[in-house]
Design a protein around this motif. Sequence first.
Motif, PDB file in Angstrom:
ATOM      1  N   THR A 156     -20.372  -9.140 -59.888  1.00  0.00           N
ATOM      2  CA  THR A 156     -19.953  -8.383 -58.917  1.00  0.00           C
ATOM      3  C   THR A 156     -20.858  -7.950 -57.877  1.00  0.00           C
ATOM      4  OG1 THR A 156     -20.066  -6.592 -60.403  1.00  0.00           O
ATOM      5  CG2 THR A 156     -17.901  -7.508 -60.319  1.00  0.00           C
ATOM      6  N   ALA A 157     -22.255  -8.181 -58.227  1.00  0.00           N
ATOM      7  CA  ALA A 157     -23.330  -7.522 -57.283  1.00  0.00           C
ATOM      8  C   ALA A 157     -23.154  -8.326 -55.835  1.00  0.00           C
ATOM      9  CB  ALA A 157     -24.646  -7.825 -57.961  1.00  0.00           C
ATOM     10  N   HIS A 158     -23.116  -7.331 -54.731  1.00  0.00           N
ATOM     11  CA  HIS A 158     -22.875  -7.981 -53.478  1.00  0.00           C
ATOM     12  C   HIS A 158     -23.615  -7.113 -52.363  1.00  0.00           C
ATOM     13  CE1 HIS A 158     -20.573  -8.095 -49.618  1.00  0.00           C
ATOM     14  NE2 HIS A 158     -20.621  -9.390 -50.028  1.00  0.00           N
ATOM     15  N   TRP A 159     -24.304  -7.956 -51.313  1.00  0.00           N
ATOM     16  CA  TRP A 159     -24.841  -7.417 -50.342  1.00  0.00           C
ATOM     17  C   TRP A 159     -24.189  -8.148 -49.115  1.00  0.00           C
ATOM     18  CZ3 TRP A 159     -27.210  -8.273 -54.803  1.00  0.00           C
ATOM     19  CH2 TRP A 159     -27.899  -7.175 -55.163  1.00  0.00           C
ATOM     20  N   ASP A 160     -23.940  -7.174 -47.994  1.00  0.00           N
ATOM     21  CA  ASP A 160     -23.469  -8.027 -46.644  1.00  0.00           C
ATOM     22  C   ASP A 160     -24.779  -8.647 -46.072  1.00  0.00           C
ATOM     23  OD1 ASP A 160     -21.167  -6.204 -46.689  1.00  0.00           O
ATOM     24  OD2 ASP A 160     -22.188  -4.570 -45.594  1.00  0.00           O
ATOM     25  N   MET A 161     -25.829  -8.543 -46.384  1.00  0.00           N
ATOM     26  CA  MET A 161     -26.897  -9.333 -46.078  1.00  0.00           C
ATOM     27  C   MET A 161     -28.236  -9.138 -46.731  1.00  0.00           C
ATOM     28  SD  MET A 161     -28.613  -8.734 -42.116  1.00  0.00           S
ATOM     29  CE  MET A 161     -30.569  -9.173 -41.717  1.00  0.00           C
ATOM     30  N   ALA A 162     -28.969 -10.090 -47.014  1.00  0.00           N
ATOM     31  CA  ALA A 162     -30.299 -10.265 -47.725  1.00  0.00           C
ATOM     32  C   ALA A 162     -31.249 -10.801 -46.466  1.00  0.00           C
ATOM     33  CB  ALA A 162     -30.120 -11.227 -48.779  1.00  0.00           C
ATOM     34  N   GLN A 163     -32.431 -10.269 -46.610  1.00  0.00           N
ATOM     35  CA  GLN A 163     -33.398 -10.594 -45.634  1.00  0.00           C
ATOM     36  C   GLN A 163     -35.031 -10.798 -46.266  1.00  0.00           C
ATOM     37  OE1 GLN A 163     -33.201  -7.261 -42.854  1.00  0.00           O
ATOM     38  NE2 GLN A 163     -35.362  -6.532 -43.804  1.00  0.00           N
TER      39      GLN A 163
END
Length: 299
Positions: A156-163
């Motif tokens: 379920t882990a989620h991020w709108d953006m990774a950089q």
Amino acid sequence: MNTQEWSNLLANALTALEAGKDGEARDLLAMASERGSHMAAGLLHTLAGSEVSNAYDQPRAFERFIRGDGNRALYDAVSAELASIYATHRPHSLLDIGAGDGMALAPAVRASDDAINRLDVVEPNTTLLASLMANLPMVEGHETTLEQFVSDLPATAHWDMAQSTFALQSIAPDARKTALRLLAAHVDRLVIVEFDVPDLVAGTPEYRASLAARYEQAASDCGEDAELVAGGFLAPMLLGQLRAAEPSNHEQSKTAWIIELADAGFRVVRVTHVHAYSWANAFLIEAVPVGHSLDQPTN
């Protein structure tokens, strides 16, 4: 002796180091050092130690490197690009991979108009992570590697953006591709900034000449900190590229990065030049996971 001549000495020393001829290498490095080569002096200092350290084992040298005169304009440009992306896509959750002490991250976040309300940072270096968290209290720090971090993530882990800015090059290609493939299931968008290094074959004279010139320029750009940076950060990295069992640098060309991201399950949507830097041109790649809703064509 002019710069080109001691540059040749340094390149020849790298050939000897790669071949395990340390005595010959030391003689060549001593001659180059006497004639003004910061990298030759740094390599001599590192070789005098009991063992070759990792390039990130001396945080002070790394911090002085990224804050050298030549790097300020680079990091300003990177921060501006990141801030522009935040303004366009308005990510509420952001994952930064290998942020160091936040030289690129912190200015971009502060310019984001409070759009980001959740910020996770994966940074294996204790000192750099502590510095970043003191500077940006909103950060949730994860003192681990990207490989370990993504392998432990719940579904379920989620991020709108990774950089990631200049950090993915420190991960071995096979491990990096596996980690990026796992990461694709947890992010809507991935942004990386890296250097477009010359596409040369490792072990060739052209490759060693390129290394010698670029590392020397990188040290020289640090001004009065050139000796510290050359011996504490650049020399271990250079030796890692030449002969360490586990190199600390796996840089590659822009084209190779684009291909790698595609192999890891991402579709590249934008590639842009960021800054003309002495080491190599810095560029930014923006990508989305293949099959993600953001990957669908728009009318």
